[in-house]
Structures are given as C-alpha cells and as structure tokens.
Design a protein around this motif. Sequence first.
Motif, short mmCIF file in Angstrom:
data_model
loop_
_atom_site.label_atom_id
_atom_site.label_comp_id
_atom_site.label_asym_id
_atom_site.label_seq_id
_atom_site.Cartn_x
_atom_site.Cartn_y
_atom_site.Cartn_z
N PHE A 36 0.83 -1.21 0.00
CA PHE A 36 0.00 0.00 0.00
C PHE A 36 0.86 1.26 0.00
O PHE A 36 0.65 2.17 -0.81
N TYR A 37 1.85 1.31 0.88
CA TYR A 37 2.69 2.50 0.97
C TYR A 37 3.58 2.68 -0.26
O TYR A 37 3.92 3.79 -0.64
N ASP A 40 2.16 5.02 -2.90
CA ASP A 40 2.11 6.47 -2.65
C ASP A 40 0.68 7.04 -2.70
O ASP A 40 0.43 8.07 -3.34
N GLY A 41 -0.24 6.37 -2.04
CA GLY A 41 -1.59 6.90 -1.96
C GLY A 41 -2.44 6.70 -3.20
O GLY A 41 -3.53 7.27 -3.30
N LYS A 42 -1.96 5.90 -4.15
CA LYS A 42 -2.70 5.68 -5.39
C LYS A 42 -3.63 4.47 -5.32
O LYS A 42 -4.21 4.08 -6.33
N GLU A 44 -6.62 2.07 -2.87
CA GLU A 44 -7.50 1.94 -1.72
C GLU A 44 -7.26 0.58 -1.07
O GLU A 44 -7.02 -0.41 -1.74
N TRP A 45 -7.36 0.57 0.25
CA TRP A 45 -7.11 -0.64 1.04
C TRP A 45 -8.45 -1.20 1.50
O TRP A 45 -9.24 -0.50 2.13
N LYS A 60 -5.60 -0.07 9.25
CA LYS A 60 -5.88 0.76 8.09
C LYS A 60 -6.96 0.11 7.23
O LYS A 60 -7.25 -1.07 7.35
#
Length: 211
Positions: A36-37, A40-42, A44-45, A60
Amino acid sequence: MNSKGTKNNNASDSNIFIVNRYPPMSSPYRYAEDVFYSLDGKAEWINLIFDRKGWEKPHKGIDFQPAFGHVAFINHTFRDLSFHQAIRYVESKGGNNLIHYTNQFSGILKVRGARRIISIHDSPYYIEKSGTLNSIFMRRLFSSLKDEEYVITQTEHLKNELRQFGFSGNIYVIYLSYSTQFRPLGVNKYDLRKSLNLPADRKLIMSVSSD
C-alpha cells in the motif's frame, strides 16, 4: 493483453485496490501495508473480515464484514455472497479496476471487468501435512488460482513449486524487503550466545513463523 485478448490499460490509469484478510500485527498485514505505501496513496485498502480475531487493534483500510457471521470456512465457501458489499464497492468505482490480493487465502472475488494480481506466500504442497478436510480445502483453493494471469511470489523455489502444481500464468519473483531495525549488533558472537544461555559450538536456526 489480458486472458480474453483485449488490451489492458496502464495500471496508472486504473482504480487500484489492495485486498487484505489478515488482522494487524500479522506478517500478511505487514506485507499488505508495504504494498500500500509503495503506491504512494494511489490505491484503496480493503479488509475482508473473515473472522473477528485480532481486528480489535487499530488498523488501516475499509472493513467489509461477512454476510454470514464470522466463521472463516463458511465465508471462504460462499465468498462472493458473503462479501457482496465489497464487490459492489469496487464495481461502483468504474470499469477500470485493478485488484491486488495480497495473500492467496483471501481467495478471489468475482468483480466484473477487474484485472487481478495475486500474491502467493505459501507452498501448495504444504497441504500434505494438514488434516483431511483442510487438505481438501487447500488443494481446491490453490487449484482455483492455477489459471490466474499474474502471480507474485517471494522465492524462485516457490515459483517452481507453483509451476509443478499446474500454475500456467505469469509468475514474478519479487523478494521481500526488510526493516531498517535489522542491522549488525557489533557484539562478539560468543559473548552474545553466553548472555542468552545458548551453546557456543552449535549451529543455530531461528524460525520466524506461525508453526
């Protein structure tokens, strides 16, 4: 090209979803977190809550509760019905969806039009040491993934085992990263063994696993 012969869009143009089924403080959760990291925020988890154990800790992602209660076997068997809300959520984002299942034990959800990447961490042959019912379940699980187009493993050995089991798609080996907490201690090996009451003249093997 995908398995249907149509052209895939670039991942950068996709809605990317990270699907995790393990609670915080577990190694599969940490793997999902690293993936996930790295995006870079692109992405959804999404968490699929197969059972309640461990989920009381802060974590999260968006949680999807099963429709049939927290019984893992039932939720695996009727996965698409149990997590139909997760399927609807992904489909509501549009038609260009890319789903990364970060552990094979999540199974696959039948999301219309979605492309998939599966991370497989365990050998399909480990099932030989399980009980009869668990062995049947495990063999069916791995068999259901054999035709997946994109699979990620962490070792060449596991890649070869998946090939032997019948996996026919693209299998990529991506080695796991390690934390900066792991570093040489700068102490004498024999003094360290003595302080831990370990034999000084024997080979030692440390197993970091659930078994």
